[in-house]
Scaffold this motif. Structure first.
Motif, PDB file in Angstrom:
ATOM      1  N   SER A  55      68.368  37.367 -42.017  1.00  0.00           N
ATOM      2  CA  SER A  55      69.759  37.805 -42.043  1.00  0.00           C
ATOM      3  C   SER A  55      69.871  39.314 -41.837  1.00  0.00           C
ATOM      4  CB  SER A  55      70.400  37.401 -43.371  1.00  0.00           C
ATOM      5  OG  SER A  55      71.681  37.943 -43.492  1.00  0.00           O
ATOM      6  N   LEU A  56      68.937  40.052 -42.384  1.00  0.00           N
ATOM      7  CA  LEU A  56      68.920  41.506 -42.220  1.00  0.00           C
ATOM      8  C   LEU A  56      68.335  41.897 -40.859  1.00  0.00           C
ATOM      9  CD1 LEU A  56      67.680  42.355 -45.809  1.00  0.00           C
ATOM     10  CD2 LEU A  56      69.937  42.934 -44.875  1.00  0.00           C
ATOM     11  N   GLY A  57      67.200  41.328 -40.521  1.00  0.00           N
ATOM     12  CA  GLY A  57      66.489  41.723 -39.308  1.00  0.00           C
ATOM     13  C   GLY A  57      67.226  41.450 -38.018  1.00  0.00           C
ATOM     14  N   TRP A  58      67.987  40.372 -37.998  1.00  0.00           N
ATOM     15  CA  TRP A  58      68.698  40.047 -36.766  1.00  0.00           C
ATOM     16  C   TRP A  58      69.624  41.182 -36.354  1.00  0.00           C
ATOM     17  CZ3 TRP A  58      64.940  37.322 -36.873  1.00  0.00           C
ATOM     18  CH2 TRP A  58      64.804  36.002 -36.493  1.00  0.00           C
ATOM     19  N   LEU A 101      57.705  44.780 -35.908  1.00  0.00           N
ATOM     20  CA  LEU A 101      58.349  46.011 -36.362  1.00  0.00           C
ATOM     21  C   LEU A 101      59.679  45.701 -37.040  1.00  0.00           C
ATOM     22  CD1 LEU A 101      58.185  49.177 -36.312  1.00  0.00           C
ATOM     23  CD2 LEU A 101      59.626  49.032 -34.265  1.00  0.00           C
ATOM     24  N   VAL A 102      60.467  44.845 -36.419  1.00  0.00           N
ATOM     25  CA  VAL A 102      61.763  44.466 -37.000  1.00  0.00           C
ATOM     26  C   VAL A 102      61.553  43.736 -38.322  1.00  0.00           C
ATOM     27  CG1 VAL A 102      63.831  43.043 -36.687  1.00  0.00           C
ATOM     28  CG2 VAL A 102      62.997  44.462 -34.803  1.00  0.00           C
ATOM     29  N   ALA A 103      60.593  42.835 -38.373  1.00  0.00           N
ATOM     30  CA  ALA A 103      60.317  42.091 -39.612  1.00  0.00           C
ATOM     31  C   ALA A 103      59.920  43.033 -40.733  1.00  0.00           C
ATOM     32  CB  ALA A 103      59.223  41.054 -39.372  1.00  0.00           C
ATOM     33  N   GLU A 104      59.116  44.034 -40.432  1.00  0.00           N
ATOM     34  CA  GLU A 104      58.706  44.994 -41.466  1.00  0.00           C
ATOM     35  C   GLU A 104      59.899  45.820 -41.940  1.00  0.00           C
ATOM     36  OE1 GLU A 104      56.631  47.040 -44.278  1.00  0.00           O
ATOM     37  OE2 GLU A 104      55.969  45.262 -43.191  1.00  0.00           O
ATOM     38  N   CYS A 105      60.755  46.241 -41.020  1.00  0.00           N
ATOM     39  CA  CYS A 105      61.951  46.996 -41.404  1.00  0.00           C
ATOM     40  C   CYS A 105      62.857  46.151 -42.294  1.00  0.00           C
ATOM     41  CB  CYS A 105      62.707  47.471 -40.169  1.00  0.00           C
ATOM     42  SG  CYS A 105      61.898  48.814 -39.275  1.00  0.00           S
ATOM     43  N   PHE A 114      59.588  55.429 -41.954  1.00  0.00           N
ATOM     44  CA  PHE A 114      58.681  54.369 -41.532  1.00  0.00           C
ATOM     45  C   PHE A 114      58.585  54.310 -40.012  1.00  0.00           C
ATOM     46  CE2 PHE A 114      58.350  49.927 -40.076  1.00  0.00           C
ATOM     47  CZ  PHE A 114      57.044  49.669 -40.466  1.00  0.00           C
ATOM     48  N   LEU A 115      59.726  54.325 -39.325  1.00  0.00           N
ATOM     49  CA  LEU A 115      59.728  54.230 -37.867  1.00  0.00           C
ATOM     50  C   LEU A 115      59.094  55.459 -37.212  1.00  0.00           C
ATOM     51  CD1 LEU A 115      63.255  52.631 -37.419  1.00  0.00           C
ATOM     52  CD2 LEU A 115      61.035  51.523 -36.966  1.00  0.00           C
ATOM     53  N   GLN A 116      59.264  56.614 -37.819  1.00  0.00           N
ATOM     54  CA  GLN A 116      58.615  57.811 -37.290  1.00  0.00           C
ATOM     55  C   GLN A 116      57.097  57.721 -37.463  1.00  0.00           C
ATOM     56  OE1 GLN A 116      60.936  60.716 -39.451  1.00  0.00           O
ATOM     57  NE2 GLN A 116      62.200  61.158 -37.651  1.00  0.00           N
ATOM     58  N   ARG A 117      56.642  57.249 -38.611  1.00  0.00           N
ATOM     59  CA  ARG A 117      55.191  57.091 -38.829  1.00  0.00           C
ATOM     60  C   ARG A 117      54.594  56.079 -37.858  1.00  0.00           C
ATOM     61  NH1 ARG A 117      57.160  57.315 -43.952  1.00  0.00           N
ATOM     62  NH2 ARG A 117      56.934  55.076 -44.335  1.00  0.00           N
ATOM     63  N   HIS A 159      74.166  48.011 -41.489  1.00  0.00           N
ATOM     64  CA  HIS A 159      74.549  49.191 -40.710  1.00  0.00           C
ATOM     65  C   HIS A 159      73.324  50.029 -40.353  1.00  0.00           C
ATOM     66  CE1 HIS A 159      76.734  53.255 -40.420  1.00  0.00           C
ATOM     67  NE2 HIS A 159      76.920  52.606 -39.293  1.00  0.00           N
ATOM     68  N   GLN A 160      72.473  50.275 -41.328  1.00  0.00           N
ATOM     69  CA  GLN A 160      71.290  51.094 -41.064  1.00  0.00           C
ATOM     70  C   GLN A 160      70.299  50.375 -40.156  1.00  0.00           C
ATOM     71  OE1 GLN A 160      71.052  54.332 -41.524  1.00  0.00           O
ATOM     72  NE2 GLN A 160      73.168  54.060 -42.207  1.00  0.00           N
ATOM     73  N   LEU A 161      70.171  49.074 -40.296  1.00  0.00           N
ATOM     74  CA  LEU A 161      69.282  48.326 -39.400  1.00  0.00           C
ATOM     75  C   LEU A 161      69.818  48.337 -37.971  1.00  0.00           C
ATOM     76  CD1 LEU A 161      68.403  45.517 -41.903  1.00  0.00           C
ATOM     77  CD2 LEU A 161      66.712  46.974 -40.735  1.00  0.00           C
TER      78      LEU A 161
END
Length: 190
Positions: free
Chosen positions: A70-73, A133-137, A27-30, A166-168
């Protein structure tokens, strides 16, 4: 839990983390947020354990009502650490309160703005692009968590949550390194 259950949970968490990583990187590469060769920074990666331990009480508490936040932060935290690495790692590499200092800039609920504006220096449309971008991830990761149908409150659920964070974190680091001009290119030794 017997050894077979532990192995099954570990395998499931590893598969989940690998799937999340592949999805986020693609996703980030696209989006053009990272290059084909993903930027890495062992110094920032080594801080993951300390950051995770400090973040988990806040992140777990907020997950029930605000899972995407919680994830995006954590992606914002990864971005901030990459920025600190580029600007003043000598100071920040020794600090044990890096997460807390980020959180306390504007409070947990406003950590996105604190990192985007106060740490990274973005404003206006640039800040909104980073936030989007962070919200979409984070939404992508949360969707993957939901698809896995992991029973809440289990070791598997905690393992998958930590793997997602970890991946975020790593993706936040990579995005910021890319934004700072670090581009990894393969060496052509021929």
């Amino acid at each position: 839990m017997d050894e077979m259950d532990n192995n099954g949970v570990a395998t499931m968490v590893e598969e989940f983390e690998s799937s999340v990583r592949g999805d986020l990187i693609g996703f980030l590469q696209r989006k053009g947020a990272i290059d084909e060769v993903v930027p890495q920074c062992p110094d920032v990666e080594e801080r993951w354990g300390d950051i995770a331990r400090a973040y988990l009480p806040d992140g777990v508490r907020e997950f029930q009502g605000y899972p995407v936040v919680s994830l995006g932060w954590m992606m914002f935290v990864g971005m901030a650490l990459a920025y600190y690495w580029d600007t003043d790692w000598q100071s920040y590499s020794c600090r044990s309160d890096v997460y807390e200092s980020l959180r306390d800039l504007r409070g947990y609920d406003n950590m996105d703005e604190a990192v985007t504006e106060d740490v990274l220096g973005y404003s206006g449309e640039a800040a909104q692009r980073v936030t989007d971008l962070v919200a979409e991830c984070a939404s992508r990761v949360y969707s993957e968590l939901c698809r896995r149908s992991v029973e809440p409150g289990t070791p598997a659920a905690l393992g998958c949550y930590i793997a997602a964070l970890h991946q975020l974190y790593l993706c936040g680091m990579a995005v910021q390194l890319n934004a700072l001009g670090y581009h990894m290119t393969p060496l052509n030794l021929n």
